[in-house]
Design an enzyme around this catalytic site. Structure first.
Site, PDB file in Angstrom:
ATOM      1  N   LYS A   1       0.542  -7.787  12.899  1.00 21.00           N
ATOM      2  CA  LYS A   1      -0.518  -6.894  12.420  1.00 21.00           C
ATOM      3  C   LYS A   1      -1.783  -7.233  13.194  1.00 21.00           C
ATOM      4  O   LYS A   1      -2.236  -8.378  13.173  1.00 21.00           O
ATOM      5  CB  LYS A   1      -0.711  -7.074  10.914  1.00 21.00           C
ATOM      6  CG  LYS A   1      -1.685  -6.072  10.313  1.00 21.00           C
ATOM      7  CD  LYS A   1      -1.768  -6.161   8.790  1.00 21.00           C
ATOM      8  CE  LYS A   1      -2.716  -5.071   8.283  1.00 21.00           C
ATOM      9  NZ  LYS A   1      -2.849  -5.065   6.814  1.00 21.00           N
TER      10      LYS A   1
ATOM     11  N   TYR B   1      -8.284   0.487  -3.562  1.00 19.62           N
ATOM     12  CA  TYR B   1      -7.175   1.068  -4.328  1.00 19.62           C
ATOM     13  C   TYR B   1      -6.288  -0.063  -4.842  1.00 19.62           C
ATOM     14  O   TYR B   1      -6.492  -1.231  -4.494  1.00 19.62           O
ATOM     15  CB  TYR B   1      -6.359   2.010  -3.431  1.00 19.62           C
ATOM     16  CG  TYR B   1      -5.796   1.302  -2.229  1.00 19.62           C
ATOM     17  CD1 TYR B   1      -4.550   0.687  -2.285  1.00 19.62           C
ATOM     18  CD2 TYR B   1      -6.512   1.212  -1.039  1.00 19.62           C
ATOM     19  CE1 TYR B   1      -4.044  -0.002  -1.199  1.00 19.62           C
ATOM     20  CE2 TYR B   1      -6.010   0.520   0.054  1.00 19.62           C
ATOM     21  CZ  TYR B   1      -4.783  -0.082  -0.040  1.00 19.62           C
ATOM     22  OH  TYR B   1      -4.283  -0.777   1.035  1.00 19.62           O
TER      23      TYR B   1
ATOM     24  N   THR C   1       1.661  -4.466   4.153  1.00 18.68           N
ATOM     25  CA  THR C   1       1.547  -4.725   5.595  1.00 18.68           C
ATOM     26  C   THR C   1       0.996  -6.121   5.908  1.00 18.68           C
ATOM     27  O   THR C   1       1.198  -6.617   7.011  1.00 18.68           O
ATOM     28  CB  THR C   1       0.660  -3.669   6.282  1.00 18.68           C
ATOM     29  OG1 THR C   1      -0.636  -3.706   5.690  1.00 18.68           O
ATOM     30  CG2 THR C   1       1.258  -2.289   6.167  1.00 18.68           C
ATOM     31  N   ASP C   2       0.311  -6.742   4.934  1.00 19.94           N
ATOM     32  CA  ASP C   2      -0.361  -8.021   5.236  1.00 19.94           C
ATOM     33  C   ASP C   2       0.601  -9.089   5.744  1.00 19.94           C
ATOM     34  O   ASP C   2       0.279  -9.830   6.681  1.00 19.94           O
ATOM     35  CB  ASP C   2      -1.064  -8.574   3.987  1.00 19.94           C
ATOM     36  CG  ASP C   2      -2.280  -7.746   3.589  1.00 19.94           C
ATOM     37  OD1 ASP C   2      -2.534  -6.709   4.223  1.00 19.94           O
ATOM     38  OD2 ASP C   2      -2.965  -8.150   2.638  1.00 19.94           O
TER      39      ASP C   2
ATOM     40  N   GLU D   1      -1.114 -30.693  27.601  1.00 18.30           N
ATOM     41  CA  GLU D   1      -2.247 -31.574  27.275  1.00 18.30           C
ATOM     42  C   GLU D   1      -1.906 -32.568  26.160  1.00 18.30           C
ATOM     43  O   GLU D   1      -2.671 -33.480  25.889  1.00 18.30           O
ATOM     44  CB  GLU D   1      -3.468 -30.737  26.890  1.00 18.30           C
ATOM     45  CG  GLU D   1      -4.075 -30.006  28.077  1.00 18.30           C
ATOM     46  CD  GLU D   1      -5.416 -29.381  27.750  1.00 18.30           C
ATOM     47  OE1 GLU D   1      -6.358 -30.106  27.441  1.00 18.30           O
ATOM     48  OE2 GLU D   1      -5.494 -28.135  27.788  1.00 18.30           O
TER      49      GLU D   1
ATOM     50  N   THR E   1       0.823  -1.213   0.000  1.00 20.08           N
ATOM     51  CA  THR E   1       0.000   0.000   0.000  1.00 20.08           C
ATOM     52  C   THR E   1       0.854   1.259   0.000  1.00 20.08           C
ATOM     53  O   THR E   1       0.448   2.294  -0.534  1.00 20.08           O
ATOM     54  CB  THR E   1      -0.922  -0.007   1.233  1.00 20.08           C
ATOM     55  OG1 THR E   1      -1.833  -1.091   1.085  1.00 20.08           O
ATOM     56  CG2 THR E   1      -1.711   1.273   1.372  1.00 20.08           C
TER      57      THR E   1
HETATM   58  N1  GLU Z   1      -2.650  -6.363   0.694  1.00 15.58           N
HETATM   59  C1  GLU Z   1      -1.657  -5.431   0.304  1.00 15.58           C
HETATM   60  C2  GLU Z   1      -0.280  -5.822   0.781  1.00 15.58           C
HETATM   61  O1  GLU Z   1      -0.101  -6.376   1.820  1.00 15.58           O
HETATM   62  C3  GLU Z   1      -1.967  -4.034   0.742  1.00 15.58           C
HETATM   63  C4  GLU Z   1      -2.040  -3.873   2.234  1.00 15.58           C
HETATM   64  C5  GLU Z   1      -0.963  -2.946   2.773  1.00 15.58           C
HETATM   65  O2  GLU Z   1       0.142  -2.860   2.282  1.00 15.58           O
HETATM   66  O3  GLU Z   1      -1.297  -2.284   3.766  1.00 15.58           O
HETATM   67  O4  GLU Z   1       0.660  -5.527   0.086  1.00 15.58           O
END
Ligand code: GLU
Length: 361
Positions: free
Chosen positions: A197, A58, A124-125, A318, A44
């Site tokens: 995250k 986007y 970020t994913d 367990e 992103t």
């Molecule tokens: N799903 C995309 C990725 O991880 C966009 C999410 C992001 O970067 O915040 O590249």
């Protein structure tokens, strides 16, 4: 005409001589500012939306690294910054091959005398997974900082430029050395091993629940308050030198009514390892414990992790891990346990050794 040619020749020769006797290396220019390389992978932070209010729907991974750098001229005040586009992907598409490519490039750059720190822009994913992978295989104490953003570059109040500025500040700061790979968003510095995250859309999504962040960036100053104790980067026993391919490790998610179907399918596909994201203390059901035991009999390494997100997965609580020959993941969440198991399997298949590795990293 003749004298003009002589003059031009003399000017050229003079310029060439100046370049040749220049004491400065041409590749990595040494200045009073640290040299920071930005490796761009997409996400992103390099995303574009149709309008300034488009924060959903986007397109990630569109803006090239040079444009990211030019959008923040302030970067050049803190460091001599240059960029490289390693890939241009949304991070849900990061592959094991992509991890190897990035890891090798980071190691090459970190070995250069003219490089003081490295910043990696990333979606970020799966940022936490790449960060932990690098934390295990980068053979340098130089700062390596991952950064991303939650809003695309075209959005009102896009968070990418400030995050990138902070990441360069951290990568350029000698205090960031030898703290393992760092993750830097929203003025906070977290350790690659522990950060995760936590929110699908909030800007302040990267957290280290319970164990806590390492430091802050405030007013252009980098302030650390703690350092990771688990082995990382130059301290690890891992490297990528002879690794052509990472082992295949799958994750199976536990829940009420879980069946053994997924475990059996992965075993039939001959994966090298299975991380079980168990309930509570990493617990499988009777059905999945039997399936995991069968997979282990076939030579597949089984790691019990927990879907809970915090706490140590206890050995022999367990589940009789000794009898089943299972490994437990310590505090690593399932996606980080997968990364460590892939890297560890490049060195050993011995479950006692693997358990030692899980308690040290
Ligand atoms: N799903 C995309 C990725 O991880 C966009 C999410 C992001 O970067 O915040 O590249």
């Amino acid at each position: 005409m003749g004298s003009m040619k002589v003059l031009a020749f003399r000017l050229c020769a003079g310029f060439l001589a100046l370049v040749l006797i220049s004491p400065r290396p041409l590749r990595a220019e040494k200045t009073d500012r640290p040299n920071v390389v930005i490796l761009a992978t997409g996400g992103t932070i390099a995303g574009t939306g149709a309008t300034s209010t488009t924060t959903v729907g986007y397109q990630a991974a569109k803006v090239p690294v040079e444009a990211l750098i030019q959008a923040v001229p302030e970067l050049q005040k803190v460091a001599q910054v240059r960029g490289e586009q390693v890939m241009q992907i949304a991070s849900q598409n990061m592959t094991n091959e992509g991890l190897l490519k990035l890891g090798r490039r980071v190691n090459e750059l970190a070995a250069e005398a003219g490089v003081d720190g490295i910043v990696i822009t990333h979606g970020t994913d799966t940022l936490e997974e790449t960060a932990y992978f690098l934390n295990l295989v980068v053979k340098s104490a130089k700062p390596v900082v991952l950064v991303g953003s939650m809003r695309p570059s075209t959005a009102i109040s896009a968070d990418g430029p400030a995050n990138l500025y902070d990441a360069v500040l951290v990568a350029a700061n000698p205090a960031s050395a030898d703290k393992g790979v760092l993750v830097c968003l929203e003025d906070e510095i977290n350790a690659a091993r522990d950060v995760t995250k936590t929110n699908t859309s909030s800007l302040e999504t990267f957290k280290t629940p319970e164990l806590g962040l390492l430091g802050y960036i405030r007013g252009g100053q980098v302030a650390f308050y703690r350092t990771p104790l688990q082995l990382h980067t130059s301290q690890t026993e891992f490297d990528l030198v002879n690794v052509q391919k990472l082992p295949e490790v799958a994750i199976v998610y536990g829940h009420e009514g879980v069946s053994r179907t997924a475990i059996d399918a992965f075993a039939a596909a001959k994966v090298d390892g299975i991380v079980y994201a168990g309930v509570g203390d990493g617990n499988p059901s009777e059905a999945t414990e039997a399936a995991l035991a069968d997979a282990r009999q076939k030579g597949i390494v089984v790691v019990r992790s927990a879907r809970v997100g915090n706490g140590i997965v206890a050995r022999n609580a367990e589940v009789n891990d000794d009898q089943r020959d299972f490994v437990v993941s310590d505090t690593l969440n399932p996606q980080k346990a997968r990364i460590l198991l892939m890297v560890a399997l490049t060195k050993t298949q011995d479950t006692k050794e693997l358990q030692r590795i899980f308690s040290e990293y």
